[in-house]
Motif scaffolding. Structure first.
Motif: not given
Length: 118
Positions: A63-72, A88-93, A111-118
């Motif tokens: 991918s290309e570098p993108m704006d990315a941030h998160y809140e715990l 979290s947000q990576f680009g527009k996602n 050890v494990s990442k699970v995710y749901q797109s919003k």
């Protein structure tokens, strides 16, 4: 049980590597967050998908570098294991990410990442 400042900082350090790798489009940075045997899982069209975490590294590398941030939004620690949730947000996602972490020496590793797109 209350999470100590040291525990929280250690878990956040791992999550920061994950997000920074996305921000810089660099899977090597992201790899610092994860155990070598880590997996990533999600559902796609109602079907469970589960892959080695290298798929995430390869995705960031291509991918290309993108704006990315998160809140715990949640953290629970029991000695050397932890569960964390971030928004979290990576680009527009946007995603809801959940991680299982284990302390490896002095470092927390996902050890494990699970995710749901919003």
């Amino acid at each position: 049980m209350e999470v100590t400042k040291e525990e929280k900082e250690g878990v956040i350090r791992a999550i920061d590597f994950y997000v920074e790798g996305g921000r810089k489009a660099d899977g090597k940075i992201t790899a610092k967050a994860f155990a070598d045997t880590a997996t990533m899982s999600w559902t796609e069209n109602g079907v469970l998908k589960s892959v080695p975490i290298k798929v995430l590294y390869d995705g960031f590398d291509s991918s290309e570098p993108m704006d990315a941030h998160y809140e715990l939004t949640y953290l629970n620690v029991a000695k050397n294991v932890a569960i964390a949730r971030i928004e979290s947000q990576f680009g527009k996602n946007k995603f809801a990410d959940m991680f299982t972490l284990v302390k490896d020496g002095e470092q927390w590793k996902i050890v494990s990442k699970v995710y749901q797109s919003k």
